[in-house]
Each structure stands twice: as C-alpha cells, then as structure tokens.
Design a protein around this motif. Structure first.
Motif, short mmCIF file in Angstrom:
data_model
loop_
_atom_site.label_atom_id
_atom_site.label_comp_id
_atom_site.label_asym_id
_atom_site.label_seq_id
_atom_site.Cartn_x
_atom_site.Cartn_y
_atom_site.Cartn_z
N GLN A 1 1.17 -1.21 -0.41
CA GLN A 1 -0.10 -0.34 0.30
C GLN A 1 1.35 1.65 -0.08
O GLN A 1 1.20 1.29 0.99
CB GLN A 1 -0.81 0.11 0.81
CG GLN A 1 -1.93 1.34 1.18
CD GLN A 1 -2.77 1.09 0.12
OE1 GLN A 1 -3.75 -0.38 -0.54
NE2 GLN A 1 -3.35 2.31 -0.53
N ALA A 2 0.92 1.88 -0.99
CA ALA A 2 1.77 3.02 -1.28
C ALA A 2 0.34 4.65 -0.90
O ALA A 2 -0.90 4.66 -0.95
CB ALA A 2 2.09 3.63 -2.78
N PRO A 3 1.74 5.49 -0.70
CA PRO A 3 0.46 6.11 -0.24
C PRO A 3 0.85 7.53 -1.87
O PRO A 3 1.26 7.20 -2.84
CB PRO A 3 1.29 7.43 0.71
CG PRO A 3 2.87 7.61 0.83
CD PRO A 3 2.23 5.56 0.22
N ALA A 4 -0.77 8.01 -1.44
CA ALA A 4 -1.00 8.83 -3.05
C ALA A 4 -0.21 9.24 -3.50
O ALA A 4 -0.03 9.10 -4.95
CB ALA A 4 -2.75 9.59 -2.47
N TRP A 5 0.87 9.83 -2.84
CA TRP A 5 1.83 10.79 -3.42
C TRP A 5 2.87 10.00 -4.29
O TRP A 5 3.38 10.16 -5.63
CB TRP A 5 2.56 11.44 -2.65
CG TRP A 5 3.01 11.52 -1.63
CD1 TRP A 5 2.84 11.08 -0.59
CD2 TRP A 5 4.73 10.67 -1.89
NE1 TRP A 5 3.50 10.11 0.72
CE2 TRP A 5 4.93 9.88 -0.20
CE3 TRP A 5 6.16 10.44 -2.74
CZ2 TRP A 5 6.23 9.20 -0.67
CZ3 TRP A 5 6.66 9.82 -2.46
CH2 TRP A 5 7.10 9.15 -0.93
#
Length: 164
Positions: free
Chosen positions: A132-136
């Motif tokens: 799960q990667a942050p949106a940025w």
C-alpha cells in the motif's frame, strides 16, 4: 545560510545498474536517525536512495544553525539539494516552502517530532514492492511508468526506421 558541508556517499563496485524502482527520500535530521528539524531551519538533510530491497544513504548536507524567521533565501540551497528527490520528511514546513517543493516534484511530509527514519524507509520499501503506497507515491510511480513506456515506444519506432 549557505551550504556548509555536503557529502556525497559513493558505493564502489562494478555491478551492472539494476532496473528496479528507485526513489530518493530526504530527511530533515540533526542526528541522522530521527526527524528532528523544521524544513526551513534544518541544520542538516540526509538523503537515501530507496529500492524495494535496500535503502542506502547517498548524501548528507549540513547547513549550520538557521532561524525560523520567514526569510526564504535560506531555502535555495536546500531546494537545489533536493532536486531529484521524491519526498522530504520533516517536523514542520511553511506554506511557501511547500509550494516550492511541490514545484520541484518533491512531496513534503510532516511527521511527529523525533520520528525514527528506519521505519519510514521500511514503509517506502514495502510500497515499492507493491504494498500500500501513499497517494503521492502512487502518482510518482504512475508518471514514471508513463514516461518509461513513451521512451520505449520511441526507441521501437527508431529501431524500425523513420520514413517521411
């Protein structure tokens, strides 16, 4: 204040370059272990190259003691240092600095005082491995994929030969 000391950390070896996702992450830190600095008045910034499998310190820059006085001329050296970085983690960051960082393509991330750097590096590595990667970071990786596929498309067109 001008840059006082800038160390570029080089790793030796003759390995072939790997085509793995790599990002550069910067940390406003005085002790190189935790984030303990406001971006604008940070006395030092540590930069890591982060891949899914490893995180390696590649640069460390010291700026000396700076005041949180609103004078933006002290940001120039930091902004130049952060070219090519994807993110900078800091305790706090002012609105003007946020705009300038985003214009460079650097995502500022505020964290709690004395947040350890190691777990943040581990989170970035997990995200690069497909977690799960942050949106940025998702936006950054999507832009890189688009640029890479466009580059491959032009290489294929060139290999076929141009006819006008």
């Amino acid at each position: 204040m001008a840059l006082r000391r800038h160390l570029r950390i080089l790793a030796g070896g003759t390995e072939e370059p790997r085509m793995t996702p790599t990002i550069k992450a910067a940390f406003a830190t005085g002790d190189r272990r935790k984030i303990d600095q406001h971006f604008g008045s940070a006395s030092a910034i540590l930069i890591y190259a982060v891949t899914p499998d490893e995180a390696t310190a590649v640069e460390f820059a010291q700026f000396g003691e700076l005041d949180q006085d609103g004078h933006e001329d002290k940001l120039a050296g930091k902004l130049a240092l952060l070219r090519g970085c994807a993110v900078v983690y800091c305790q706090a960051v002012g609105g003007s600095a946020i705009r300038q960082l985003l214009a460079l393509g650097v995502q500022p991330v505020r964290v709690d005082p004395n947040t350890a750097i190691a777990p943040l590096l581990a989170q970035l590595q997990a995200a690069l491995r497909g977690g799960q990667a942050p949106a940025w970071l998702q936006r950054l990786l999507a832009r890189r994929d688009q640029a890479e596929s466009a580059g491959q498309r032009f290489a294929m067109m060139e290999a076929e030969g141009w006819r006008e």
